[in-house]
Design a protein around this motif. Structure first.
Motif, PDB file in Angstrom:
ATOM      1  N   GLY A 159       0.793  -1.213   0.000  1.00 15.67           N
ATOM      2  CA  GLY A 159       0.000   0.000   0.000  1.00 15.67           C
ATOM      3  C   GLY A 159       0.829   1.267   0.000  1.00 15.67           C
ATOM      4  N   CYS A 160       0.128   2.380  -0.126  1.00 17.95           N
ATOM      5  CA  CYS A 160       0.811   3.657  -0.229  1.00 17.95           C
ATOM      6  C   CYS A 160      -0.106   4.771   0.228  1.00 17.95           C
ATOM      7  CB  CYS A 160       1.225   3.871  -1.687  1.00 17.95           C
ATOM      8  SG  CYS A 160       2.058   5.433  -1.908  1.00 17.95           S
ATOM      9  N   ASP A 161       0.447   5.685   1.047  1.00 15.63           N
ATOM     10  CA  ASP A 161      -0.307   6.863   1.496  1.00 15.63           C
ATOM     11  C   ASP A 161       0.194   8.133   0.831  1.00 15.63           C
ATOM     12  OD1 ASP A 161      -1.373   5.171   3.420  1.00 15.63           O
ATOM     13  OD2 ASP A 161       0.019   5.821   4.971  1.00 15.63           O
ATOM     14  N   LYS A 162       1.034   8.023  -0.183  1.00 18.91           N
ATOM     15  CA  LYS A 162       1.703   9.216  -0.692  1.00 18.91           C
ATOM     16  C   LYS A 162       0.808  10.018  -1.629  1.00 18.91           C
ATOM     17  CE  LYS A 162       5.984   8.270   0.939  1.00 18.91           C
ATOM     18  NZ  LYS A 162       5.649   7.185   1.852  1.00 18.91           N
ATOM     19  N   PHE A 163      -0.094   9.351  -2.308  1.00 20.17           N
ATOM     20  CA  PHE A 163      -1.034  10.027  -3.209  1.00 20.17           C
ATOM     21  C   PHE A 163      -0.338  10.940  -4.210  1.00 20.17           C
ATOM     22  CE2 PHE A 163      -3.756   8.557   0.186  1.00 20.17           C
ATOM     23  CZ  PHE A 163      -4.865   8.096  -0.501  1.00 20.17           C
ATOM     24  N   CYS A 164       0.636  10.420  -4.910  1.00 23.37           N
ATOM     25  CA  CYS A 164       1.162  11.160  -6.057  1.00 23.37           C
ATOM     26  C   CYS A 164      -0.026  11.391  -6.988  1.00 23.37           C
ATOM     27  CB  CYS A 164       2.232  10.351  -6.778  1.00 23.37           C
ATOM     28  SG  CYS A 164       3.663  10.043  -5.736  1.00 23.37           S
ATOM     29  N   SER A 165      -0.088  12.584  -7.588  1.00 23.97           N
ATOM     30  CA  SER A 165      -1.360  12.942  -8.214  1.00 23.97           C
ATOM     31  C   SER A 165      -1.624  12.222  -9.535  1.00 23.97           C
ATOM     32  CB  SER A 165      -1.454  14.454  -8.380  1.00 23.97           C
ATOM     33  OG  SER A 165      -0.255  14.923  -8.911  1.00 23.97           O
ATOM     34  N   PHE A 166      -0.655  11.412 -10.009  1.00 27.50           N
ATOM     35  CA  PHE A 166      -0.888  10.641 -11.240  1.00 27.50           C
ATOM     36  C   PHE A 166      -1.282   9.199 -10.951  1.00 27.50           C
ATOM     37  CE2 PHE A 166       3.618  10.827 -10.099  1.00 27.50           C
ATOM     38  CZ  PHE A 166       3.888   9.481  -9.880  1.00 27.50           C
ATOM     39  N   CYS A 167      -1.204   8.750  -9.702  1.00 23.30           N
ATOM     40  CA  CYS A 167      -1.082   7.317  -9.424  1.00 23.30           C
ATOM     41  C   CYS A 167      -2.323   6.693  -8.787  1.00 23.30           C
ATOM     42  CB  CYS A 167       0.125   7.102  -8.511  1.00 23.30           C
ATOM     43  SG  CYS A 167       0.492   5.370  -8.213  1.00 23.30           S
ATOM     44  N   VAL A 168      -2.675   5.496  -9.246  1.00 24.91           N
ATOM     45  CA  VAL A 168      -3.855   4.792  -8.704  1.00 24.91           C
ATOM     46  C   VAL A 168      -3.532   3.901  -7.504  1.00 24.91           C
ATOM     47  CG1 VAL A 168      -5.254   4.670 -10.800  1.00 24.91           C
ATOM     48  CG2 VAL A 168      -3.506   2.938 -10.400  1.00 24.91           C
ATOM     49  N   VAL A 169      -2.250   3.679  -7.246  1.00 29.74           N
ATOM     50  CA  VAL A 169      -1.897   2.682  -6.224  1.00 29.74           C
ATOM     51  C   VAL A 169      -2.553   2.940  -4.861  1.00 29.74           C
ATOM     52  CG1 VAL A 169       0.050   1.769  -4.871  1.00 29.74           C
ATOM     53  CG2 VAL A 169       0.179   1.829  -7.357  1.00 29.74           C
ATOM     54  N   PRO A 170      -2.572   4.201  -4.363  1.00 23.84           N
ATOM     55  CA  PRO A 170      -3.210   4.396  -3.052  1.00 23.84           C
ATOM     56  C   PRO A 170      -4.687   3.978  -3.046  1.00 23.84           C
ATOM     57  CG  PRO A 170      -1.877   6.300  -3.622  1.00 23.84           C
ATOM     58  CD  PRO A 170      -1.944   5.435  -4.857  1.00 23.84           C
ATOM     59  N   TYR A 171      -5.307   4.004  -4.222  1.00 18.44           N
ATOM     60  CA  TYR A 171      -6.718   3.608  -4.301  1.00 18.44           C
ATOM     61  C   TYR A 171      -6.863   2.098  -4.487  1.00 18.44           C
ATOM     62  CZ  TYR A 171      -6.644   8.584  -5.348  1.00 18.44           C
ATOM     63  OH  TYR A 171      -6.385   9.932  -5.303  1.00 18.44           O
ATOM     64  N   GLY A 203       7.717  -3.943  -1.711  1.00 22.65           N
ATOM     65  CA  GLY A 203       6.668  -3.073  -1.203  1.00 22.65           C
ATOM     66  C   GLY A 203       6.459  -1.943  -2.191  1.00 22.65           C
ATOM     67  N   GLN A 204       5.242  -1.442  -2.292  1.00 27.55           N
ATOM     68  CA  GLN A 204       5.003  -0.275  -3.144  1.00 27.55           C
ATOM     69  C   GLN A 204       5.868   0.888  -2.671  1.00 27.55           C
ATOM     70  OE1 GLN A 204       1.777  -1.890  -2.646  1.00 27.55           O
ATOM     71  NE2 GLN A 204       1.741  -2.446  -4.800  1.00 27.55           N
ATOM     72  N   ASN A 205       6.059   0.930  -1.368  1.00 22.98           N
ATOM     73  CA  ASN A 205       6.900   1.944  -0.721  1.00 22.98           C
ATOM     74  C   ASN A 205       7.772   1.223   0.269  1.00 22.98           C
ATOM     75  OD1 ASN A 205       6.827   4.949  -0.712  1.00 22.98           O
ATOM     76  ND2 ASN A 205       4.693   4.441  -1.153  1.00 22.98           N
ATOM     77  N   VAL A 206       8.636   0.368  -0.247  1.00 21.14           N
ATOM     78  CA  VAL A 206       9.302  -0.595   0.635  1.00 21.14           C
ATOM     79  C   VAL A 206      10.101   0.086   1.735  1.00 21.14           C
ATOM     80  CG1 VAL A 206      11.410  -0.907  -0.750  1.00 21.14           C
ATOM     81  CG2 VAL A 206      10.534  -2.798   0.623  1.00 21.14           C
ATOM     82  N   SER A 243      11.527   2.072  -3.775  1.00 24.63           N
ATOM     83  CA  SER A 243      11.716   3.055  -2.709  1.00 24.63           C
ATOM     84  C   SER A 243      11.205   4.432  -3.115  1.00 24.63           C
ATOM     85  CB  SER A 243      13.201   3.159  -2.371  1.00 24.63           C
ATOM     86  OG  SER A 243      13.656   1.924  -1.877  1.00 24.63           O
ATOM     87  N   HIS A 244      10.849   5.200  -2.110  1.00 24.39           N
ATOM     88  CA  HIS A 244      10.451   6.597  -2.334  1.00 24.39           C
ATOM     89  C   HIS A 244      11.535   7.494  -1.746  1.00 24.39           C
ATOM     90  CE1 HIS A 244       8.288  10.345  -2.326  1.00 24.39           C
ATOM     91  NE2 HIS A 244       7.291   9.776  -2.984  1.00 24.39           N
ATOM     92  N   PRO A 245      11.936   8.550  -2.467  1.00 24.88           N
ATOM     93  CA  PRO A 245      12.993   9.421  -1.942  1.00 24.88           C
ATOM     94  C   PRO A 245      12.694   9.940  -0.525  1.00 24.88           C
ATOM     95  CG  PRO A 245      12.506  10.001  -4.223  1.00 24.88           C
ATOM     96  CD  PRO A 245      11.502   8.956  -3.818  1.00 24.88           C
ATOM     97  N   VAL A 270      12.350   9.166  -9.438  1.00 24.08           N
ATOM     98  CA  VAL A 270      12.224  10.614  -9.216  1.00 24.08           C
ATOM     99  C   VAL A 270      11.038  11.175 -10.003  1.00 24.08           C
ATOM    100  CG1 VAL A 270      13.876  11.288 -11.006  1.00 24.08           C
ATOM    101  CG2 VAL A 270      13.535  12.778  -9.046  1.00 24.08           C
ATOM    102  N   GLN A 271      10.690  10.513 -11.098  1.00 25.53           N
ATOM    103  CA  GLN A 271       9.521  10.828 -11.962  1.00 25.53           C
ATOM    104  C   GLN A 271       9.741  12.039 -12.866  1.00 25.53           C
ATOM    105  OE1 GLN A 271       7.566   8.378 -11.860  1.00 25.53           O
ATOM    106  NE2 GLN A 271       7.468   7.591  -9.775  1.00 25.53           N
ATOM    107  N   SER A 272      10.322  13.112 -12.339  1.00 31.65           N
ATOM    108  CA  SER A 272      10.567  14.313 -13.155  1.00 31.65           C
ATOM    109  C   SER A 272      11.756  15.048 -12.560  1.00 31.65           C
ATOM    110  CB  SER A 272       9.335  15.219 -13.120  1.00 31.65           C
ATOM    111  OG  SER A 272       9.675  16.511 -13.614  1.00 31.65           O
ATOM    112  N   ASN A 282       2.684  16.154  -6.485  1.00 31.22           N
ATOM    113  CA  ASN A 282       2.570  15.894  -5.045  1.00 31.22           C
ATOM    114  C   ASN A 282       3.604  14.874  -4.570  1.00 31.22           C
ATOM    115  OD1 ASN A 282       1.415  16.238  -2.490  1.00 31.22           O
ATOM    116  ND2 ASN A 282       0.132  14.405  -2.748  1.00 31.22           N
ATOM    117  N   ARG A 283       4.833  15.021  -5.085  1.00 34.17           N
ATOM    118  CA  ARG A 283       5.860  14.042  -4.737  1.00 34.17           C
ATOM    119  C   ARG A 283       6.438  14.271  -3.343  1.00 34.17           C
ATOM    120  NH1 ARG A 283       6.875   9.302  -6.497  1.00 34.17           N
ATOM    121  NH2 ARG A 283       9.131   9.593  -6.368  1.00 34.17           N
ATOM    122  N   GLY A 284       6.334  15.510  -2.844  1.00 33.47           N
ATOM    123  CA  GLY A 284       6.831  15.745  -1.491  1.00 33.47           C
ATOM    124  C   GLY A 284       8.343  15.865  -1.401  1.00 33.47           C
TER     125      GLY A 284
END
Ligand code: 5AD
Ligand code: SF4
Length: 450
Positions: A159-171, A203-206, A243-245, A270-272, A282-284
């Motif tokens: 799972g993931c709580d980051k809610f990057c604005s392009f991504c469906v994974v948190p849903y 993990g999605q966000n290991v 991993s997430h930065p 990094v995505q961009s 919304n990468r944070g």
């Protein structure tokens, strides 16, 4: 049950989490009398374990279902029944809609619910299960999964709580959840007992993994978990992804410095390369934060192979933003990378924006970015020519007498060598390199511990 063997064909789409879930489903169905087969034509049960991350991946499922309908009809003429289950993230995201669009589907089961498949098949449960039952998912599954070869995936976080604005994974995968250190430790020990030499912690966000430590002290992070697993005798390699930065903490960076069984490879999307786009996504994190991280990681482990994910054409991305991405790639230098055109996913904030980038612009940007990334990948592979690397062999090669394994940097390595080396670590002198693989010759058959 009749006692006759039944056959299941499982097709996996998408990420490593799905590869792991498919292996778990195969084990689970094995205990129900199903043997796994390689094609749908011979199967009493077909499971499509699906991916919803980009539109293309989801549409592929429906075209497969069209083909499966024909197979089901053909088998019915021979008096055979074929049951069809859609599992994974398309199941989670679309639920009952799947059966409206493809009535051929018998069961719909989300990533958190597949342990109910046996009961569904027996008609004891609703044929649609897409609720999040995270807590008991792992417990209810058969723990003693037979290891298929010397490498195995172990899910440690979901799972993931980051809610990057392009991504469906948190849903589709729900909120972040870490498995306990004890469970992970037990699973890894069991796998090693069955002959596994390398585990990849998934993990999605290991690197957001956190749970009470086994030493009774404070909570552990992924670095401490890895340090614990590194002590398991017989385990030669540990990897982790993705991993997430934002979660790349000092403990994990120190693990790359101190733990020799932790492989020098890091997938850190990094995505961009543009701060404006990162903010919109919304990468944070900013680019400055990412650069500082990379500096720290390289100081800890200078030979680390970096990998990343990139999205081009996020809504509002200007030519200058895209140039920033190319510049970042040039500055950082990636050993490998995945890059995608932005795909509008229903329900995500990015999909609602009215400044979508035209397809042809996305295509041009993707091809420019991929040219650069491919040239870096080839350069990285070629930099290893002449070096001797430990290779963990895990399968036969494509050609007669050839075996194939992985370098510490996750490249495929091909050599001429005997099959009995599969499952062992052997030094290989690298003699040539292409875009996707290295080749070389065996230096010794002596097993090295790491
Ligand atoms: N469009 C394109 N790529 C996406 N990814 C996730 N969502 C999308 C999307 N809507 C990519 C990201 C992520 C990888 C797994 O898939 O780069 O890191
Ligand atoms: Fe998706 Fe972002 Fe979570 Fe990764 S961190 S799974 S891209 S929302």
């Amino acid at each position: 049950m009749s006692g006759t063997k039944k056959r299941v064909f499982i097709k996996t789409f998408g990420c490593q989490m799905n590869v792991y879930d498919s292996a778990q489903m195969a084990t689970l169905l094995g205990t129900e009398g199903y043997d796994e087969v390689g094609e749908a034509e011979n199967a009493d049960l077909v499971v499509l374990n699906t991916c919803h991350i980009r539109e293309k991946a989801a549409e592929k499922v429906y075209s497969d279902l069209g083909r499966l309908r024909q197979i089901k009809e053909a088998r019915a003429k021979d008096g055979k029944t074929t049951q069809i289950a859609v599992a994974g993230c398309v199941a989670q995201a679309e639920g009952a809609e799947i059966r409206r669009r493809a009535p051929v589907v018998d069961y719909v089961v989300g990533p958190q619910s597949y342990q109910r498949l046996p009961q569904m098949l027996r008609g004891e449960e609703d044929p649609l299960a897409t609720d999040f039952a995270v807590d008991d998912k792992f417990e209810r599954l058969a723990k003693k999964r037979a290891a298929n070869g010397p490498t195995a995936f172990v899910t440690v976080q979901e799972g993931c709580d980051k809610f990057c604005s392009f991504c469906v994974v948190p849903y589709t995968r729900g909120a972040e959840h870490s498995r306990s250190a004890q469970e992970i430790s037990t699973e890894v020990r069991t796998l090693v007992r069955y002959g596994v030499r390398e585990v990849t912690l998934l993990g999605q966000n290991v690197n957001a993994w956190a749970a009470p430590g086994l030493d009774g002290g404070k909570d552990w992070g992924l670095g401490e978990l890895i340090a614990h697993l590194a002590q398991i005798e017989g385990l030669a390699r540990i990897r982790y992804t993705t991993s997430h930065p934002r979660d790349m903490d000092d403990g994990l960076i120190a693990a790359h410095r101190d733990i020799d069984v932790l492989m020098p490879y890091l997938h850190l999307p990094v995505q961009s390369g543009s701060d404006g786009v990162l903010k919109a996504m919304n990468r944070g994190h900013t680019m400055d934060m990412y650069y500082r991280l990379i500096d720290n990681i390289r100081a800890a482990r200078p030979d680390i192979a970096l990998s990343g994910d990139f999205i081009v054409g996020y809504p509002g991305e200007s030519d200058a933003d895209f140039e920033d991405t190319l510049k970042a790639v040039r500055d950082i230098g990636y050993a490998s990378a995945y890059s995608f055109k932005y795909s509008r996913r229903p329900g995500t904030p990015g999909a609602k924006r009215d400044d979508q980038i035209p397809e042809d612009v996305k295509a041009d940007r993707l091809s420019a970015l991929q040219d650069l990334l491919v040239s870096q990948q080839i350069a990285f592979n070629e930099s290893l020519i002449g070096k001797t690397l430990p290779v963990l062999f895990d399968k036969k090669g494509r050609h007669e007498g050839q075996i194939c394994g992985r370098s510490p940097y996750l490249q495929s390595v091909y050599v001429q060598g005997p099959l009995h080396l599969i499952g062992t670590l052997v030094d290989v002198k690298i003699t040539s390199a292409g875009r996707n693989a290295l080749s070389g010759h065996l230096v010794s058959e002596a097993m090295s511990p790491a």
